[in-house]
Each structure stands twice: as structure tokens, then as C-alpha cells.
Write an enzyme that holds these catalytic residues in place. Structure first.
Site, PDB file in Angstrom:
ATOM      1  N   SER A 159      -3.150  -1.195  -3.167  1.00 53.06           N
ATOM      2  CA  SER A 159      -1.791  -0.571  -3.626  1.00 53.06           C
ATOM      3  C   SER A 159      -1.629   0.998  -3.746  1.00 53.06           C
ATOM      4  O   SER A 159      -2.625   1.476  -3.790  1.00 53.06           O
ATOM      5  CB  SER A 159      -1.622  -1.163  -5.084  1.00 53.06           C
ATOM      6  OG  SER A 159      -0.603  -0.526  -5.914  1.00 53.06           O
ATOM      7  N   TYR A 185      -5.719  -0.341 -13.438  1.00 55.11           N
ATOM      8  CA  TYR A 185      -5.162  -1.250 -12.142  1.00 55.11           C
ATOM      9  C   TYR A 185      -5.356  -0.486 -11.057  1.00 55.11           C
ATOM     10  O   TYR A 185      -5.751  -0.717  -9.840  1.00 55.11           O
ATOM     11  CB  TYR A 185      -3.498  -1.342 -12.417  1.00 55.11           C
ATOM     12  CG  TYR A 185      -2.820  -1.853 -11.296  1.00 55.11           C
ATOM     13  CD1 TYR A 185      -2.807  -3.211 -10.929  1.00 55.11           C
ATOM     14  CD2 TYR A 185      -2.041  -1.024 -10.393  1.00 55.11           C
ATOM     15  CE1 TYR A 185      -2.126  -3.756  -9.821  1.00 55.11           C
ATOM     16  CE2 TYR A 185      -1.429  -1.431  -9.285  1.00 55.11           C
ATOM     17  CZ  TYR A 185      -1.426  -2.927  -8.986  1.00 55.11           C
ATOM     18  OH  TYR A 185      -0.590  -3.365  -7.818  1.00 55.11           O
TER      19      TYR A 185
END
Length: 329
Positions: A159, A185
Site C-alpha cells: 500500500s 498499518y
């Protein structure tokens, strides 16, 4: 052979869909595993591969729910998989291995994003355990069947969240520093990218190539843990019916699945691997201080960090060091 982290000028872009990528591809006789392949971009990935004739095995925590969603698609099987539970990962791999099939595509798609601080039974951070470590364990267990393909691709979903910074190897599970959902994350997605770098190095002698993929920003169920204030900062509003609206800048799920599918089937990537991709192309390598919402930062493609993370992961999972041999010269 090392592939340069440099765009190929593929002719595709951010608006390309998985359907456009798969058009004309022939995958009959090929077997794919897609973790989380029953929802969001995972479902679109499954749909595209099946359309081209592949048999797809979907890993899902709720098997009945996944089967209900996937019922309209042919040649799809569902096996229970909870990436936070190492026993479940082993059971999934054992079940697949019983079929004695070669594995041609392994798409490590499942993940979580921005939950409150939760640790698994081992005390491991949820993001790290689910997005990265469970997939690392699964790939190790499936190594021999990937080798049997002779031309396998492993796609690890990373990501743009990796831009938050490099991995803190001294505190992987936030036992020393305050928990920050964005950093947690981001580090898990850096780990996913580094995994592809090291796996490609180890696998290419056996016909296994690996790619890290940034699918793009997509409004899916993965943002459900974000507060309304967090969403507002992204120009997103949560509606009363649980859906979302935005001021723009987000991909559809069909567009979000496109880069995974491109890495799985594109002839442009023949003989290539160990790179971070976005918008159906190899991404540009950008500087550590870049504020661009694209490109890959140096810490996410650093070979030394990739090798270090691999060794730590083997220790965390008690995996023998020679299960996937290190072919570095």
C-alpha cells in the site's frame, strides 16, 4: 536477475480495470489461491482469474459466507483461513496440498486496516500478523507446490501506506512505543513489499517470481474502523446505510484489482520480479522525503531490510531456515 524499479510504460493506468487486463488471457489448467478472494478487490481478482479459465481457491475466515458470495462463479473452491491463527494457516495449506496440484498464482490479498490496538494470542500486532506474517507462513508452507508450477507468480498486496516510514525492527508489536494505527498499518505494508523483494530473490531459480502491489485507494469495508474525523480528512463521508461517498481520488474495486491481475498475467513481466507495482506498471522509486501519493520509498525495497525481516519472521514462526533456501550469491 534483478529487475529495475522503473516504470515500463505499460500503456495502462489508474483507471484500468481487472476485466481489461484479463481480456484475451488464457488460464485454463492454471491454479490460483486468492486470500480474501470473496470481497472487495479480492472478489474482483477472483472473478477475473475465473473468467480466464483458472481454478481459484479462496481463503476465508467464514467459509459459508464466502461460498454464498462466490456461488455464481465456476471453478472456485473455499477453504477456511484465519491469517492471525498459525494453526489455521497450516490447516489451509495441508488441505490444499492434499490435492497434489501445482500452484501457479498465489495472491496474498487479505488484510485488515486501522483497527484499534489488538494483539493475537501470541502478542503479535494485528496488522503485522494478518497483513504480513500469516502470508509469510502460508507461502512457506506452499513452497514446494509453487516450485512444481515452474512458472509461478506470488503477488503481495502492499500500500502507499508504506510511506509512513520504515519498520521498527526493535518494536514490531508496539510493546515499547504507543500504538499508532497509521504507523502500524504502514509498517505492515512495508513488510509486504519487503517480503516480495526477498521472496523473488530466493524463488527465481525455481521459476517463482514475486511482486508487491499497491492497489490504489479504494472505499471498501477495510475503512470501517476509521472514525468519521479520519474519513473527513480524506474527503470521505460515511452514510447512514454504511456506504461511503467521497470528493474523488478513489478507485473502484474493479480498478483496484487491476494491478494484482496485471502482475499475475502480463507478458511484460516475463523474466521480471522483485519490484513494487502500481497502476498496472512498475512504480517509480521516489525519495524518502517525497510527499507524492505514489511511488515507492527506499525502505520498502531495501534488500538488506528484506533479508533481515525474512530472518526475523522465520524466528517468530519457528520455521526452519532452509525451508525456502537463500540463493543470494
Amino acid at each position: 536477475m534483478k529487475t529495475e524499479q522503473k516504470p515500463l510504460l505499460s500503456g495502462y493506468g489508474s483507471e484500468t480495470t481487472a476485466k481489461e487486463i484479463i481480456a484475451g488471457q488464457e488460464l485454463r489448467g492454471k491454479t490460483a489461491i486468492v486470500t480474501g478472494g470473496h470481497g472487495g478487490i479480492g472478489l474482483e481478482t477472483t472473478r477475473a482469474l475465473v473468467e480466464a479459465g483458472a481454478t481459484v481457491i479462496v481463503g476465508a475466515r467464514n467459509v459459508e459466507h464466502a461460498r454464498e458470495i462466490l456461488a455464481p462463479l465456476p471453478n472456485v473452491e473455499v477453504i477456511r483461513l484465519d491469517l492471525m491463527d498459525p494453526n489455521s494457516v497450516d490447516e489451509f495449506a495441508t488441505e490444499f496440498l492434499k490435492s497434489d496440484r501445482a500452484l501457479d498464482l498465489l495472491i496474498l490479498n487479505a488484510g485488515v486496516s486501522f483497527p484499534p490496538e489488538i494483539k493475537d494470542a501470541r502478542g503479535y500486532d494485528t496488522h503485522f500478523a494478518t497483513n504480513y506474517l500469516g502470508h509469510f507462513q502460508l507461502t512457506n508452507r506452499l513452497w514446494e507446490t509453487l516450485k512444481r508450477s515452474g512458472n509461478a507468480q506470488v503477488i503481495s498486496l502492499s500500500s502507499i501506506g508504506h510511506m509512513t516510514g520504515p519498520i521498527d525492527f526493535e518494536d514490531l508489536h508496539f510493546t515499547k512505543r504507543p500504538y499508532d494505527k497509521n504507523i502500524s498499518y504502514g509498517e505492515s505494508k512495508t513488510a509486504c513489499s519487503l517480503f516480495a523483494i526477498e521472496l523473488d530473490q530466493r524463488g527465481q531459480a525455481f521459476g517463482i517470481r514475486a511482486f508487491a502491489v499497491h492497489p490504489g485507494a479504494i472505499l471498501s469495508g477495510l475503512v470501517r474502523h476509521l472514525s468519521n474525523e479520519d474519513l473527513a480528512a480524506w474527503g470521505v463521508t460515511r452514510k447512514e446505510d454504511g456506504t461511503y461517498s467521497s470528493s474523488g481520488g478513489f478507485k473502484t474495486v474493479e480498478q483496484g484489482a487491476a494491478t494484482s491481475v496485471w502482475c499475475a498475467v502480463s507478458p511484460m513481466l516475463n523474466g521480471k520480479g522483485g519490484v513494487y507495482c502500481e497502476d498496472c506498471d512498475i512504480a517509480e522509486a521516489v525519495s524518502a522525503d517525497s510527499q507524492l501519493q505514489r511511488g515507492v520509498r527506499p525502505w520498502a525495497i531495501d534488500p538488506a531490510s528484506a533479508k533481515k525481516l525474512w530472518a526475523i519472521s522465520e524466528e517468530l514462526l519457528n520455521i526452519p531456515h532452509d525451508m525456502i533456501p537463500n540463493n543470494r550469491k
